[in-house]
Design a protein around this motif. Structure first.
Motif, PDB file in Angstrom:
ATOM      1  N   TYR A   1       0.848  -1.192   0.000  1.00 40.42           N
ATOM      2  CA  TYR A   1       0.000   0.000   0.000  1.00 40.42           C
ATOM      3  C   TYR A   1       0.885   1.244   0.000  1.00 40.42           C
ATOM      4  N   VAL A   2       2.012   1.130   0.675  1.00 45.28           N
ATOM      5  CA  VAL A   2       3.004   2.201   0.718  1.00 45.28           C
ATOM      6  C   VAL A   2       4.284   1.673   0.075  1.00 45.28           C
ATOM      7  N   LEU A   3       4.936   2.501  -0.729  1.00 42.73           N
ATOM      8  CA  LEU A   3       6.180   2.124  -1.383  1.00 42.73           C
ATOM      9  C   LEU A   3       7.318   2.978  -0.846  1.00 42.73           C
ATOM     10  N   GLU A   4       8.455   2.349  -0.650  1.00 43.09           N
ATOM     11  CA  GLU A   4       9.630   3.062  -0.138  1.00 43.09           C
ATOM     12  C   GLU A   4      10.576   3.382  -1.290  1.00 43.09           C
ATOM     13  N   TYR A   5      11.037   4.622  -1.343  1.00 37.21           N
ATOM     14  CA  TYR A   5      11.972   5.046  -2.381  1.00 37.21           C
ATOM     15  C   TYR A   5      13.233   5.595  -1.730  1.00 37.21           C
ATOM     16  N   ARG A   6      14.329   5.483  -2.456  1.00 36.77           N
ATOM     17  CA  ARG A   6      15.618   5.958  -1.944  1.00 36.77           C
ATOM     18  C   ARG A   6      16.344   6.728  -3.032  1.00 36.77           C
ATOM     19  N   ASN A   7      16.806   7.904  -2.702  1.00 36.12           N
ATOM     20  CA  ASN A   7      17.793   8.594  -3.533  1.00 36.12           C
ATOM     21  C   ASN A   7      18.755   9.257  -2.565  1.00 36.12           C
ATOM     22  N   ALA A   8      18.803  10.571  -2.503  1.00 36.19           N
ATOM     23  CA  ALA A   8      19.654  11.211  -1.505  1.00 36.19           C
ATOM     24  C   ALA A   8      19.091  11.001  -0.104  1.00 36.19           C
ATOM     25  N   LYS A   9      17.800  10.718  -0.010  1.00 35.49           N
ATOM     26  CA  LYS A   9      17.173  10.455   1.284  1.00 35.49           C
ATOM     27  C   LYS A   9      16.090   9.404   1.116  1.00 35.49           C
ATOM     28  N   LEU A  10      15.632   8.895   2.250  1.00 38.52           N
ATOM     29  CA  LEU A  10      14.570   7.896   2.268  1.00 38.52           C
ATOM     30  C   LEU A  10      13.216   8.594   2.314  1.00 38.52           C
ATOM     31  N   TRP A  11      12.277   8.166   1.444  1.00 36.63           N
ATOM     32  CA  TRP A  11      10.932   8.728   1.496  1.00 36.63           C
ATOM     33  C   TRP A  11       9.920   7.683   1.039  1.00 36.63           C
ATOM     34  N   TYR A  12       8.669   7.937   1.358  1.00 39.29           N
ATOM     35  CA  TYR A  12       7.598   6.980   1.059  1.00 39.29           C
ATOM     36  C   TYR A  12       6.547   7.639   0.180  1.00 39.29           C
ATOM     37  N   ASP A  13       5.832   6.806  -0.563  1.00 46.85           N
ATOM     38  CA  ASP A  13       4.714   7.287  -1.356  1.00 46.85           C
ATOM     39  C   ASP A  13       3.614   6.232  -1.299  1.00 46.85           C
ATOM     40  N   VAL A  14       2.391   6.660  -1.563  1.00 44.20           N
ATOM     41  CA  VAL A  14       1.263   5.742  -1.597  1.00 44.20           C
ATOM     42  C   VAL A  14       1.204   5.091  -2.978  1.00 44.20           C
ATOM     43  N   HIS A  15       0.944   3.806  -3.008  1.00 45.10           N
ATOM     44  CA  HIS A  15       0.812   3.081  -4.278  1.00 45.10           C
ATOM     45  C   HIS A  15      -0.158   3.849  -5.180  1.00 45.10           C
ATOM     46  N   PRO A  16       0.168   4.047  -6.473  1.00 39.10           N
ATOM     47  CA  PRO A  16      -0.706   4.829  -7.356  1.00 39.10           C
ATOM     48  C   PRO A  16      -2.154   4.341  -7.397  1.00 39.10           C
ATOM     49  N   ILE A  17      -2.386   3.036  -7.356  1.00 38.44           N
ATOM     50  CA  ILE A  17      -3.764   2.536  -7.371  1.00 38.44           C
ATOM     51  C   ILE A  17      -4.465   2.873  -6.061  1.00 38.44           C
ATOM     52  N   VAL A  18      -3.737   2.784  -4.949  1.00 39.53           N
ATOM     53  CA  VAL A  18      -4.312   3.138  -3.643  1.00 39.53           C
ATOM     54  C   VAL A  18      -4.588   4.637  -3.583  1.00 39.53           C
ATOM     55  N   THR A  19      -3.734   5.436  -4.225  1.00 35.72           N
ATOM     56  CA  THR A  19      -3.964   6.880  -4.298  1.00 35.72           C
ATOM     57  C   THR A  19      -5.317   7.169  -4.937  1.00 35.72           C
ATOM     58  N   GLU A  20      -5.645   6.464  -6.012  1.00 40.36           N
ATOM     59  CA  GLU A  20      -6.943   6.669  -6.670  1.00 40.36           C
ATOM     60  C   GLU A  20      -8.100   6.254  -5.768  1.00 40.36           C
ATOM     61  N   ILE A  21      -7.923   5.207  -4.973  1.00 34.70           N
ATOM     62  CA  ILE A  21      -8.976   4.796  -4.010  1.00 34.70           C
ATOM     63  C   ILE A  21      -9.231   5.930  -3.030  1.00 34.70           C
ATOM     64  N   LEU A  22      -8.164   6.517  -2.491  1.00 36.21           N
ATOM     65  CA  LEU A  22      -8.293   7.619  -1.527  1.00 36.21           C
ATOM     66  C   LEU A  22      -8.972   8.823  -2.167  1.00 36.21           C
ATOM     67  N   GLN A  23      -8.650   9.087  -3.411  1.00 36.00           N
ATOM     68  CA  GLN A  23      -9.259  10.225  -4.107  1.00 36.00           C
ATOM     69  C   GLN A  23     -10.749   9.994  -4.316  1.00 36.00           C
ATOM     70  N   ARG A  24     -11.129   8.792  -4.677  1.00 34.45           N
ATOM     71  CA  ARG A  24     -12.554   8.486  -4.877  1.00 34.45           C
ATOM     72  C   ARG A  24     -13.332   8.591  -3.571  1.00 34.45           C
ATOM     73  N   LYS A  25     -12.686   8.294  -2.478  1.00 32.25           N
ATOM     74  CA  LYS A  25     -13.361   8.345  -1.183  1.00 32.25           C
ATOM     75  C   LYS A  25     -13.320   9.748  -0.575  1.00 32.25           C
ATOM     76  N   GLY A  26     -12.722  10.690  -1.293  1.00 35.46           N
ATOM     77  CA  GLY A  26     -12.645  12.054  -0.792  1.00 35.46           C
ATOM     78  C   GLY A  26     -11.634  12.223   0.325  1.00 35.46           C
ATOM     79  N   LYS A  27     -10.670  11.313   0.423  1.00 34.15           N
ATOM     80  CA  LYS A  27      -9.656  11.387   1.491  1.00 34.15           C
ATOM     81  C   LYS A  27      -8.476  12.260   1.078  1.00 34.15           C
ATOM     82  N   LEU A  28      -8.375  12.555  -0.201  1.00 39.22           N
ATOM     83  CA  LEU A  28      -7.273  13.407  -0.673  1.00 39.22           C
ATOM     84  C   LEU A  28      -7.863  14.594  -1.432  1.00 39.22           C
TER      85      LEU A  28
END
Length: 427
Positions: A400-427
């Motif tokens: 559901y959450v993806l971890e990315y690394r470059n100069a620092k560590l950061w997280y993002d929400v899976h793109p499909i899960v992002t759309e679920i949140l948008q449909r539910k009015g959470k974003l």
């Protein structure tokens, strides 16, 4: 029968959610990726000051770890006696513990030695056979120390270890009281195999990253000293979420002398750019994942712009790329049966949308309000309040959450899960 049926069947089969473990599969589908990760593993194996280093290998489920490890094992086979195996092929995943992992190492060492026809004195082989036979209740005859019998014998023993819970329990009960005896036997087998093969041993254990976090704690925190005792090099896989726990990460860092390799997800966008209108993804990542797609599906079966959309929906995770395309192939195969005379069927925007809807439902059925809050926060700030919180670790483990690394560590929400949140009015 539609002439599209077989091409889509082949693409559907090519999009199975399985790692590339055989030489045939690697030749057919391998795309160069993870070069830095392979180099990091090679450096730790080659430059270890001793022959018994333990390396932890972590990464998101589905980021290509198993395929990469299989390729790495082949690359190292000229210099090392490589034993590569999946724990799921050796032990029922719900019953994994440090003792049966060690026992599986011993079994697989002998199995690989037999497979490679390593010349071990018959009297020593027979002694090993009888020891394994006793602990797995396998009947053998005196003649089974002969050439050609051992590999089949160890396949039987491996099968029993996986399928028979009673045998696993008996092994656990016996060696729980005398773990040193099991470790001594592994060291004895390793010394004989190393002497006969004239190669140092490298064991690679895959799929330990798929066990539950509670089991990971029991294996890699509570019993790590026993697990790491054999005098051989071993690469262990662990879930990436395990390295977000302070105690677990501290233990593994100490016990491995900081020999931890984390395989990153392919980063498609720089931090925050995915949410900007008309932002372009990173071209190198898109090119590599496009290559993965076209190795498995004919260009005639998918619209070019849809390939890019699938890649972006995947979040850069190879497993998700394959899963989405597999779902698209299933839809097209149903359409072909419904309209056998339609030769224009291909993976287009409409098919992709249906596939994403199906996958969205799978994601949505397993989360609730508390998860929405964590996901909202991660989406907004690229990290939750507490990355060590168990629920966040579960979301990370479940993609559901993806971890990315470059100069620092950061997280993002899976793109499909992002759309679920948008449909539910959470974003």
């Amino acid at each position: 029968m539609s002439q599209l049926l077989e091409p889509f069947r082949e693409a559907y089969r090519n999009m199975e959610l399985l790692p590339l473990l055989t030489e045939t599969a690697l030749k057919k589908f391998w795309v160069e990726y993870g070069t830095e990760t392979i180099e990091e593993l090679e450096q730790l194996v080659e430059d270890s000051p001793s022959g018994d280093s333990k390396i932890i290998f972590a990464g998101h489920r589905g980021c290509g770890k198993s395929t990469l490890l299989a390729q790495f094992g082949r690359r190292m086979a000229d210099k090392y006696f490589v034993v590569f195996f999946s724990i799921s092929d050796s032990i029922e995943m719900s019953d994994v513990n440090h003792i049966n992992i060690l026992f599986a190492i011993a079994v697989r060492l002998m199995e690989e030695a037999e497979k490679q026809k390593i010349k071990i004195k018959p009297s020593i082989k027979e002694q090993f056979y009888k020891w394994f036979a006793k602990h797995t209740r396998t009947e053998i005859e005196e003649s089974q120390a002969g050439v050609g019998v051992g590999f089949d014998l160890f396949k039987i023993i491996s099968g029993k270890l996986k399928a028979d819970a009673t045998i696993r329990d008996e092994i656990k009960q016996e060696f729980n009281r005398k773990i040193s005896d099991l470790i001594a036997r592994i060291n004895e087998i390793a010394a004989v195999v190393q002497g006969a093969s004239q190669k140092e041993i490298l064991v690679i254990i895959d799929d330990l990253d798929k066990i539950d976090l509670g089991v990971v704690r029991q294996v890699f925190e509570e019993n790590v000293k026993s697990l790491f005792q054999p005098n051989i090099r071993v690469i262990f896989t662990v879930p990436i979420s395990a390295l977000r726990e302070v105690r677990m990460a501290g233990t593994l860092t100490t016990e491995t002398n900081n020999q931890i390799v984390i395989m990153p997800v392919s980063k498609l966008f720089k931090q925050g750019e995915r949410y900007i209108n008309n932002s372009e993804p990173i071209s190198e990542a898109i090119a590599m994942l496009t290559d993965v797609m076209y190795k498995r599906i004919s260009r005639d079966l998918i619209e070019p712009e849809v390939v890019k959309k699938i890649i972006i929906y995947s979040g850069g995770v190879l497993r998700e790329l394959v899963r989405i395309t597999n779902q698209c192939c299933r839809i097209c195969l149903r359409l072909i049966r419904r309209k056998p005379d339609d030769l224009d069927i291909k993976i287009n925007a409409e098919v992709l949308q249906e596939a994403i809807t199906n996958i969205s439902i799978d994601f949505d059925t397993r989360i609730g309000n508390a998860d929405y809050e964590l996901l909202q926060q991660t989406y907004q700030f690229f990290t939750p309040n507490d990355p060590k919180e168990q629920r966040f670790l579960d979301l990370l483990h479940g993609l559901y959450v993806l971890e990315y690394r470059n100069a620092k560590l950061w997280y993002d929400v899976h793109p499909i899960v992002t759309e679920i949140l948008q449909r539910k009015g959470k974003l």
